[in-house]
Scaffold this motif. Structure first.
Motif, PDB file in Angstrom:
ATOM      1  N   ILE A 199       0.848  -1.206   0.000  1.00 40.60           N
ATOM      2  CA  ILE A 199       0.000   0.000   0.000  1.00 40.60           C
ATOM      3  C   ILE A 199       0.877   1.247   0.000  1.00 40.60           C
ATOM      4  O   ILE A 199       0.678   2.180  -0.792  1.00 40.60           O
ATOM      5  N   ALA A 200       1.870   1.262   0.895  1.00 40.39           N
ATOM      6  CA  ALA A 200       2.771   2.414   0.972  1.00 40.39           C
ATOM      7  C   ALA A 200       3.567   2.566  -0.321  1.00 40.39           C
ATOM      8  O   ALA A 200       3.811   3.683  -0.797  1.00 40.39           O
ATOM      9  N   ALA A 201       3.969   1.440  -0.912  1.00 38.81           N
ATOM     10  CA  ALA A 201       4.719   1.492  -2.162  1.00 38.81           C
ATOM     11  C   ALA A 201       3.860   2.068  -3.287  1.00 38.81           C
ATOM     12  O   ALA A 201       4.325   2.894  -4.089  1.00 38.81           O
ATOM     13  N   ALA A 202       2.588   1.653  -3.353  1.00 39.08           N
ATOM     14  CA  ALA A 202       1.693   2.161  -4.398  1.00 39.08           C
ATOM     15  C   ALA A 202       1.493   3.663  -4.256  1.00 39.08           C
ATOM     16  O   ALA A 202       1.487   4.395  -5.253  1.00 39.08           O
ATOM     17  N   ASN A 203       1.318   4.134  -3.036  1.00 39.11           N
ATOM     18  CA  ASN A 203       1.153   5.573  -2.810  1.00 39.11           C
ATOM     19  C   ASN A 203       2.395   6.351  -3.237  1.00 39.11           C
ATOM     20  O   ASN A 203       2.282   7.407  -3.865  1.00 39.11           O
ATOM     21  N   ARG A 204       3.570   5.816  -2.908  1.00 42.23           N
ATOM     22  CA  ARG A 204       4.804   6.536  -3.257  1.00 42.23           C
ATOM     23  C   ARG A 204       5.030   6.522  -4.764  1.00 42.23           C
ATOM     24  O   ARG A 204       5.461   7.522  -5.355  1.00 42.23           O
ATOM     25  N   LEU A 205       4.754   5.399  -5.413  1.00 45.40           N
ATOM     26  CA  LEU A 205       4.916   5.339  -6.868  1.00 45.40           C
ATOM     27  C   LEU A 205       3.930   6.265  -7.577  1.00 45.40           C
ATOM     28  O   LEU A 205       4.282   6.931  -8.550  1.00 45.40           O
ATOM     29  N   ALA A 206       2.684   6.321  -7.088  1.00 49.52           N
ATOM     30  CA  ALA A 206       1.693   7.223  -7.686  1.00 49.52           C
ATOM     31  C   ALA A 206       2.134   8.675  -7.551  1.00 49.52           C
ATOM     32  O   ALA A 206       1.996   9.474  -8.494  1.00 49.52           O
ATOM     33  N   GLU A 207       2.672   9.021  -6.390  1.00 48.24           N
ATOM     34  CA  GLU A 207       3.183  10.382  -6.175  1.00 48.24           C
ATOM     35  C   GLU A 207       4.345  10.677  -7.114  1.00 48.24           C
ATOM     36  O   GLU A 207       4.427  11.750  -7.726  1.00 48.24           O
ATOM     37  N   TRP A 208       5.236   9.697  -7.274  1.00 48.75           N
ATOM     38  CA  TRP A 208       6.388   9.880  -8.153  1.00 48.75           C
ATOM     39  C   TRP A 208       5.941  10.077  -9.599  1.00 48.75           C
ATOM     40  O   TRP A 208       6.469  10.939 -10.307  1.00 48.75           O
ATOM     41  N   ILE A 209       4.978   9.285 -10.061  1.00 47.81           N
ATOM     42  CA  ILE A 209       4.477   9.417 -11.434  1.00 47.81           C
ATOM     43  C   ILE A 209       3.949  10.822 -11.673  1.00 47.81           C
ATOM     44  O   ILE A 209       4.221  11.446 -12.707  1.00 47.81           O
ATOM     45  N   GLN A 210       3.202  11.350 -10.717  1.00 49.58           N
ATOM     46  CA  GLN A 210       2.555  12.651 -10.885  1.00 49.58           C
ATOM     47  C   GLN A 210       3.530  13.809 -10.753  1.00 49.58           C
ATOM     48  O   GLN A 210       3.369  14.832 -11.427  1.00 49.58           O
TER      49      GLN A 210
ATOM     50  N   PRO B 187      -6.793  -4.357  -3.200  1.00 49.96           N
ATOM     51  CA  PRO B 187      -7.043  -3.011  -2.671  1.00 49.96           C
ATOM     52  C   PRO B 187      -5.794  -2.142  -2.559  1.00 49.96           C
ATOM     53  O   PRO B 187      -5.904  -0.909  -2.598  1.00 49.96           O
ATOM     54  N   GLU B 188      -4.615  -2.753  -2.448  1.00 46.65           N
ATOM     55  CA  GLU B 188      -3.417  -1.921  -2.271  1.00 46.65           C
ATOM     56  C   GLU B 188      -3.099  -1.055  -3.490  1.00 46.65           C
ATOM     57  O   GLU B 188      -2.354  -0.090  -3.385  1.00 46.65           O
ATOM     58  N   TRP B 189      -3.678  -1.383  -4.630  1.00 43.11           N
ATOM     59  CA  TRP B 189      -3.357  -0.617  -5.839  1.00 43.11           C
ATOM     60  C   TRP B 189      -4.364   0.498  -6.121  1.00 43.11           C
ATOM     61  O   TRP B 189      -4.395   1.041  -7.223  1.00 43.11           O
ATOM     62  N   GLU B 190      -5.165   0.870  -5.153  1.00 44.39           N
ATOM     63  CA  GLU B 190      -6.176   1.902  -5.363  1.00 44.39           C
ATOM     64  C   GLU B 190      -5.585   3.218  -5.874  1.00 44.39           C
ATOM     65  O   GLU B 190      -6.182   3.860  -6.748  1.00 44.39           O
ATOM     66  N   PRO B 191      -4.412   3.683  -5.390  1.00 43.55           N
ATOM     67  CA  PRO B 191      -3.855   4.938  -5.935  1.00 43.55           C
ATOM     68  C   PRO B 191      -3.608   4.863  -7.441  1.00 43.55           C
ATOM     69  O   PRO B 191      -3.810   5.855  -8.153  1.00 43.55           O
ATOM     70  N   LEU B 192      -3.206   3.700  -7.938  1.00 38.40           N
ATOM     71  CA  LEU B 192      -2.950   3.549  -9.371  1.00 38.40           C
ATOM     72  C   LEU B 192      -4.249   3.417 -10.156  1.00 38.40           C
ATOM     73  O   LEU B 192      -4.379   3.955 -11.257  1.00 38.40           O
ATOM     74  N   ARG B 193      -5.227   2.728  -9.567  1.00 39.46           N
ATOM     75  CA  ARG B 193      -6.531   2.655 -10.234  1.00 39.46           C
ATOM     76  C   ARG B 193      -7.175   4.027 -10.309  1.00 39.46           C
ATOM     77  O   ARG B 193      -7.861   4.359 -11.281  1.00 39.46           O
ATOM     78  N   GLN B 194      -6.935   4.870  -9.291  1.00 42.19           N
ATOM     79  CA  GLN B 194      -7.473   6.224  -9.307  1.00 42.19           C
ATOM     80  C   GLN B 194      -6.822   7.054 -10.408  1.00 42.19           C
ATOM     81  O   GLN B 194      -7.500   7.799 -11.126  1.00 42.19           O
ATOM     82  N   LEU B 195      -5.510   6.900 -10.600  1.00 43.23           N
ATOM     83  CA  LEU B 195      -4.832   7.595 -11.696  1.00 43.23           C
ATOM     84  C   LEU B 195      -5.359   7.116 -13.042  1.00 43.23           C
ATOM     85  O   LEU B 195      -5.479   7.906 -13.985  1.00 43.23           O
ATOM     86  N   GLU B 196      -5.701   5.833 -13.128  1.00 43.50           N
ATOM     87  CA  GLU B 196      -6.287   5.328 -14.368  1.00 43.50           C
ATOM     88  C   GLU B 196      -7.663   5.946 -14.596  1.00 43.50           C
ATOM     89  O   GLU B 196      -7.995   6.329 -15.726  1.00 43.50           O
ATOM     90  N   ALA B 197      -8.458   6.063 -13.531  1.00 42.63           N
ATOM     91  CA  ALA B 197      -9.786   6.675 -13.647  1.00 42.63           C
ATOM     92  C   ALA B 197      -9.685   8.126 -14.097  1.00 42.63           C
ATOM     93  O   ALA B 197     -10.583   8.646 -14.781  1.00 42.63           O
ATOM     94  N   GLU B 198      -8.591   8.779 -13.735  1.00 43.05           N
ATOM     95  CA  GLU B 198      -8.375  10.175 -14.116  1.00 43.05           C
ATOM     96  C   GLU B 198      -7.712  10.296 -15.484  1.00 43.05           C
ATOM     97  O   GLU B 198      -7.402  11.404 -15.932  1.00 43.05           O
ATOM     98  N   GLY B 199      -7.460   9.161 -16.138  1.00 46.23           N
ATOM     99  CA  GLY B 199      -6.902   9.184 -17.481  1.00 46.23           C
ATOM    100  C   GLY B 199      -5.404   9.372 -17.553  1.00 46.23           C
ATOM    101  O   GLY B 199      -4.863   9.681 -18.621  1.00 46.23           O
ATOM    102  N   GLU B 200      -4.692   9.162 -16.435  1.00 47.84           N
ATOM    103  CA  GLU B 200      -3.265   9.421 -16.421  1.00 47.84           C
ATOM    104  C   GLU B 200      -2.420   8.194 -16.745  1.00 47.84           C
ATOM    105  O   GLU B 200      -1.248   8.321 -17.123  1.00 47.84           O
ATOM    106  N   LEU B 201      -2.961   6.998 -16.567  1.00 48.66           N
ATOM    107  CA  LEU B 201      -2.189   5.796 -16.879  1.00 48.66           C
ATOM    108  C   LEU B 201      -3.116   4.626 -17.175  1.00 48.66           C
ATOM    109  O   LEU B 201      -4.333   4.714 -17.000  1.00 48.66           O
TER     110      LEU B 201
END
Length: 318
Positions: A185-196, A217-231
Motif C-alpha cells: 500500500i505504501a509502495a503504491a502511494n509513493r509510486l503514484a506520487e512519483w508518477i505525478q 485493494p493496495e493498488w487503489e492509488p494507481l486505479r485512481q490515476l487510471e480513472a483520471e486518465g493518467e495511466l
C-alpha cells in the motif's frame, strides 16, 4: 508523435522470434503485421538467479534469445549474474546486450538487460527513493516499504526522426509471505506520487513483480490515476486463470507480474494489453501426470513466474 524505427539488421522472420508467437495469438494489429518498428519490453522474475549452474544459465540464455526483447526488466537476480548471459546473447548475434543492477535486495535484486542496438540509457541507471527512509508500521514493527528499491532510468529508443524517450522503472514489491500488504500500500502511494510529480519524462513504464493481482485493494492509488486518465493499469493487465503469470506445483495461478504505462505512451500506438508469454501446454487445465511433472521441473529449474511482454509500435502521425 512522428517516429520511424530503423530497419533491423535481419528481417523480422530471421531475428524476431516473439512476433511469430504474437501473430499466433492475434496480438499484432493488422496494420502492424510485418513491421519492424517497435519496442519490446519484457518483465520476468527468474527466481533466485545466479550464474553457478551452467545448465540453468544455458536454459535462461535460450529463453532470452528466443524472446529477444529490446529491454528485459528482471527480478531476483544476484549482482553480476546476468553478465555472462548478456555476453552469450551478444556473441550469438541476438543483440548488443548490456546489464545494470540495483544495489538493494541481496541476492534478489532488480536488473535491466537491454540491447544497445535499439535502446540506450540517456540518464544514469539508479534506484528511486534511495535517500528516503521509507518505513511503514506493521503491527508493533516498522518495516521497509521497498525491500528492493525500484530501478529507474530514462531510455531512448533509436529511430530515424525524433527519439522516443521513456522513463522505465523496474519493481519487485514486498511478497505476500508474512503479510506485506501494508508495505505494498505504501509502495503504491509513493509510486503514484512519483508518477505525478517526479518522473523525468512524461512517458512512464513501470514493470516488474508486484506480488499482488491488479484488482487488490493496495493498488487503489494507481486505479485512481487510471480513472483520471493518467495511466493504464487494470485495463493493461488481464488477471485470473486466463492470464496467470505466477504458477505453483499446487496449481496456484495468479497475475502478480504487471506492466503499467502512462497515458501519453499510446501516442506511439501501444499494444492493448501486456501479454503473458505462455508455456502453452503446461498451463492447460486438467494436466496429465506427465505435464505436471514437466511443470514441476520448470518451476524448480527455471522459475515459478512467466515473462510478461509489452510491445510499443511506432507509426507516422500528422
Amino acid at each position: 508523435m512522428q517516429s520511424n524505427r530503423p530497419n533491423r539488421k535481419n528481417p523480422p522472420i530471421l531475428n524476431d522470434n516473439i512476433s511469430r508467437l504474437l501473430r499466433s495469438g492475434d496480438f499484432v494489429p493488422k496494420k502492424f503485421e510485418g513491421s519492424d518498428r517497435f519496442l519490446d519490453i519484457i518483465s520476468w522474475n527468474i527466481k533466485f538467479f545466479n550464474d553457478r549452474d551452467p545448465r540453468r544459465v544455458e536454459n535462461i540464455r535460450i529463453i532470452m534469445q528466443e524472446l529477444n526483447a529490446d529491454v528485459f526488466v528482471l527480478q531476483e537476480i544476484e549482482d553480476g549474474a546476468l553478465d555472462v548471459i548478456a555476453d552469450m546473447l551478444t556473441t550469438s548475434g541476438a543483440g548488443l546486450y548490456k546489464t545494470a543492477y540495483g544495489t538493494t535486495g541481496g541476492d534478489q535484486r532488480v536488473a535491466f538487460v537491454y540491447d544497445m542496438e535499439w535502446v540506450k540509457a540517456s540518464t544514469d541507471i539508479e534506484e528511486l527513493f534511495a535517500l528516503e527512509d521509507l518505513m511503514v508500521q506493521v503491527g508493533d514493527t516498522e518495516k521497509v516499504v521497498f525491500p528492493r528499491l525500484p530501478l529507474s532510468a530514462t531510455f531512448t529508443a533509436y529511430k530515424e526522426d525524433e527519439p522516443f524517450d521513456f522513463n522505465l522503472v523496474g519493481v519487485h514489491l514486498k511478497s505476500q509471505r508474512g503479510g506485506g500488504q501494508e508495505q505494498r500500500i505504501a509502495a503504491a502511494n509513493r509510486l503514484a506520487e512519483w508518477i505525478q510529480e517526479e518522473a523525468t519524462d512524461e512517458d512512464v513504464i513501470i514493470a516488474g513483480d508486484w506480488n499482488a493481482p491488479p484488482e487488490r485493494p493496495e493498488w487503489e492509488p494507481l486505479r485512481q490515476l487510471e480513472a483520471e486518465g493518467e495511466l493504464k493499469f487494470i485495463s493493461f493487465n488481464k488477471s485470473g486463470d486466463a492470464e496467470p503469470s505466477y504458477l505453483s506445483v499446487g496449481n496456484r495461478r495468479s497475475r502478480l507480474d504487471l506492466i503499467v504505462v502512462s497515458s501519453s505512451v499510446p501516442e506511439a500506438d501501444i499494444q492493448q494489453t501486456a501479454a503473458v508469454v505462455n508455456w502453452n501446454v503446461l498451463l492447460e487445465k486438467g494436466s496429465s501426470a506427465q505435464t505436471k511433472a514437466t511443470l514441476e521441473s520448470l518451476i524448480e529449474n527455471i522459475s515459478d513466474h512467466l515473462p510478461i511482454l509489452a510491445r510499443f509500435y511506432f507509426s507516422d502521425t500528422d
